[in-house]
Scaffold this active site. Structure first.
Site, PDB file in Angstrom:
ATOM      1  N   SER A   1       0.848  -1.192   0.000  1.00 39.88           N
ATOM      2  CA  SER A   1       0.000   0.000   0.000  1.00 39.88           C
ATOM      3  C   SER A   1       0.878   1.234   0.000  1.00 39.88           C
ATOM      4  O   SER A   1       1.985   1.222   0.556  1.00 39.88           O
ATOM      5  CB  SER A   1      -0.898   0.022   1.238  1.00 39.88           C
ATOM      6  OG  SER A   1      -1.545   1.277   1.371  1.00 39.88           O
TER       7      SER A   1
ATOM      8  N   TYR B   1      -2.786  -0.220  10.139  1.00 38.82           N
ATOM      9  CA  TYR B   1      -2.712  -0.625   8.729  1.00 38.82           C
ATOM     10  C   TYR B   1      -1.350  -0.284   8.120  1.00 38.82           C
ATOM     11  O   TYR B   1      -0.733  -1.116   7.443  1.00 38.82           O
ATOM     12  CB  TYR B   1      -3.822   0.050   7.933  1.00 38.82           C
ATOM     13  CG  TYR B   1      -3.880  -0.390   6.484  1.00 38.82           C
ATOM     14  CD1 TYR B   1      -4.301  -1.664   6.152  1.00 38.82           C
ATOM     15  CD2 TYR B   1      -3.523   0.481   5.457  1.00 38.82           C
ATOM     16  CE1 TYR B   1      -4.358  -2.074   4.822  1.00 38.82           C
ATOM     17  CE2 TYR B   1      -3.591   0.087   4.135  1.00 38.82           C
ATOM     18  CZ  TYR B   1      -3.996  -1.195   3.824  1.00 38.82           C
ATOM     19  OH  TYR B   1      -4.042  -1.603   2.507  1.00 38.82           O
TER      20      TYR B   1
END
Length: 247
Positions: free
Chosen positions: A142, A156
């Site tokens: 990501s 995250y």
């Protein structure tokens, strides 16, 4: 489409929706037989499998919860049992755990690391027993694994940063066997979890150089490249498919 992956077998975790589905379809279009895992989206997984079969290659949907190591291992073994081999592993399954620090707890942390970090490790460890020279491992990271412009991403972002380190370490270890390990890191991508018309869209696109969301197919194209012989000299690398979010 040029079938650069003809004769290859791929496993795509979380392959029933979004980036995972686009990746499964792209690898199949390149000639690969594809196994794809899902947890709750059995109908969507079957639909993707049928689309793959209609294109002329084989498909195997597998129910596997990435939070359960035994199910992760079983998915790899089921792929080998069905197709006789495994050549390409795409670690795409993940959970998007965000929130203010006071709203998160240890269970949130443990679940995110179980799915986003432990599951790729278990998948690769199991697949490595079967991967041969020329094998490919592609981890889906990501943009916030490297840059965090918003609050609420403590868990995250930590999981995706961990995946960067693991990608490099596995590349060093498996490279000695002629197996490459690399990463694709998407930025804002138009999926049902993060739609281009969603409430955060304007803020997200404002951080990109291109001023727009990407499509799942953009990420899938990068995965297909890393899975091919064209990427044979890439190891431990990250391709940012983020519209310039991290420049």
């Amino acid at each position: 489409m040029n079938e650069k992956l003809a004769g290859k077998v791929a496993l795509v975790t979380g392959g029933s929706r979004g980036i995972g589905a686009a990746t499964a379809l792209r690898l199949a279009a390149e000639g690969a037989d594809v196994a794809l895992t899902y947890v709750n989206s059995a109908g969507l997984a079957e639909e993707i499998a049928e689309r793959i079969k209609a294109g002329g290659t084989r498909a195997l949907p597998i129910r596997a919860d990435s939070a359960q190591p035994d199910e992760v291992e079983a998915a790899v073994e089921a792929t080998v049992a069905e197709f006789g081999r495994i050549d390409i592993v795409v670690n795409n399954a993940g959970v998007f755990t965000t929130g203010a620090l006071d709203d998160l707890d240890v269970e949130d942390f443990d679940k995110a690391f179980a799915v986003n970090v432990r599951a790729p490790f278990v998948t690769v460890r199991t697949a490595a027993r079967h991967l041969e020279q020329g094998g490919r491992v592609i981890n889906i990271g990501s943009n916030v694994g490297e840059r965090v412009p918003f609050p609420g991403f403590s868990i995250y972002s930590a999981t995706k940063a961990a995946l960067i380190g693991m990608t490099k370490a596995l590349a060093r270890e498996l490279g000695q066997r002629g197996i490459t390990v690399n990463m694709v890191s998407p930025g804002p991508t138009d999926t049902d979890a993060n739609p281009a018309g969603g409430p955060m869209a304007a803020v997200l696109t404002g951080h990109t150089a291109l001023g727009r969301f990407g499509q799942p197919e953009d990420v899938a194209a990068a995965v297909a490249y890393l899975a091919s012989d064209d990427a044979g000299n890439l190891a431990g690398a990250t391709i940012n498919v983020d519209g310039g979010f991290n420049i």
